[in-house]
Scaffold this active site. Structure first.
Site, PDB file in Angstrom:
ATOM      1  N   ASN A   1       1.271  -2.759   5.188  1.00 23.85           N
ATOM      2  CA  ASN A   1       1.666  -4.225   5.342  1.00 23.85           C
ATOM      3  C   ASN A   1       2.955  -3.910   5.545  1.00 23.85           C
ATOM      4  OD1 ASN A   1       2.943  -6.462   3.726  1.00 23.85           O
ATOM      5  ND2 ASN A   1       1.607  -7.586   4.025  1.00 23.85           N
TER       6      ASN A   1
ATOM      7  N   CYS B   1       0.971  -1.159  -0.221  1.00 27.68           N
ATOM      8  CA  CYS B   1       0.219   0.011   0.215  1.00 27.68           C
ATOM      9  C   CYS B   1       0.551   1.447   0.006  1.00 27.68           C
ATOM     10  CB  CYS B   1      -1.086  -0.002   1.202  1.00 27.68           C
ATOM     11  SG  CYS B   1      -2.475  -1.467   1.623  1.00 27.68           S
TER      12      CYS B   1
END
Length: 325
Positions: free
Chosen positions: A79, A2
């Site tokens: 993440n 992300c």
């Protein structure tokens, strides 16, 4: 994987690209002030600040991806598989499960300064929400209405809180290493470069944009970090809400992932499922999705923020094409 940014103009904006290969049915949700949070290792909280964000909802519990509260504090979890490490519950510490971190901080904090204080005696525990939702390896970016940003990372060496001067976060490696990587690109510029290679030779500048020739463009987290930092630092400031929101989406769309470009397993590809932009001053969440480029918006202040139940809106929508003829 992300990318998240904090963009400041006339107002302050916060949000992210969510890049993943699995749709968990995320929704736009509003958590009102009287929704009860039953924490795993802390007392239940019956009243708190209201907030709006994007979340998976399981058993009427919000497993938040990102959100902002009514005081103008925003948080996104990205993440962090590899360096990330959570600890068993530690006696004498405020043990916060990873899935509780976003709601706990948004419920109780108004600023990144308050977050630093509340995390000074905290530990992120390795408690899972359920067998179907094990503890995800994450690190977090936070921003507030001062325009300041911080990064929270839990690794084997402990819980770390870093000031974030570039207002960008992606994934691995650890945040200090991401900042160091920027030094490889300090000569990247939006202008055409000056000829320092052979100064006495009339070199043919054959294209516009050669100042960005060495800017990375991969799907990897380091490339996205560098490119997002560059685009954000040179993005214009809008004169009104529409200009600011438009500028914001162009920044994050510069590092979005199309399907078919990032294979994570055999014939399975990660892609940018959604992009959201949350106005920290006004409590409005704007979003686009992979299948719908239209900017949609939800205003938390148009709902009853003193309610007890979660308020949900569909996130994923079909493409909305305006046929002119």
């Amino acid at each position: 994987m992300c990318t998240s940014i904090c963009y400041t103009s006339t107002d302050h904006y916060f949000g992210r690209n969510l890049d993943y290969e699995i749709d968990y049915g995320q929704k736009v949700i509003i958590v009102p002030r009287n929704y009860v949070f039953n924490y795993r290792d802390m007392p239940a909280q019956k009243s708190h600040y209201a907030f709006i964000g994007v979340s998976v909802v399981n058993d009427n519990y919000p497993l938040l991806c990102d959100a902002i509260n009514e005081k103008g504090l925003g948080i996104a979890g990205l993440n962090f598989q590899g360096p990330g490490y959570y600890f068993p519950q530690i006696k004498g510490k405020k043990n916060i499960a990873s899935f509780e971190l976003i709601p706990y901080l948004l419920s109780n904090c108004e600023s990144t300064a308050e977050v630093k204080e509340i995390l000074a005696d905290a530990s992120i525990s390795n408690v899972s929400f359920s067998s179907n939702y094990p503890a995800a390896d994450l690190h977090w970016i936070l921003s507030d209405k001062t325009g300041k940003s911080i990064v929270v990372e839990s690794t084997k060496s402990g819980l770390h809180v870093y000031d974030n001067p570039v207002n960008v976060l992606t994934n691995n490696p650890e945040f200090p290493s991401q900042l160091t990587k920027l030094s490889d690109y300090v000569d990247v510029t939006p202008s055409n470069p000056k000829n320092t290679l052979v100064p006495n030779v009339d070199v043919n500048i054959y294209s516009r944009g050669l100042g960005t020739h060495h800017l990375p463009g991969g799907m990897d987290s380091s490339s996205r970090f560098v490119k997002a930092a560059f685009v954000l630092s040179h993005a214009p400031k809008g004169k009104d809400e529409v200009e600011n929101v438009t500028n914001y989406f162009h920044i994050l769309h510069s590092v979005e992932q199309a399907k078919g470009l990032d294979e994570v397993e055999n014939n399975r590809y990660e892609y940018t499922m959604y992009t959201d932009c949350m106005n920290l001053d006004k409590g409005i969440l704007y979003f686009t999705t992979y299948d719908n480029n239209r900017i949609n918006a939800v205003d938390m202040y148009k709902e009853n923020l003193d309610a007890e139940d979660l308020i949900c809106y569909d996130l994923f929508k079909k493409q909305d094409i305006n046929y002119i003829s």
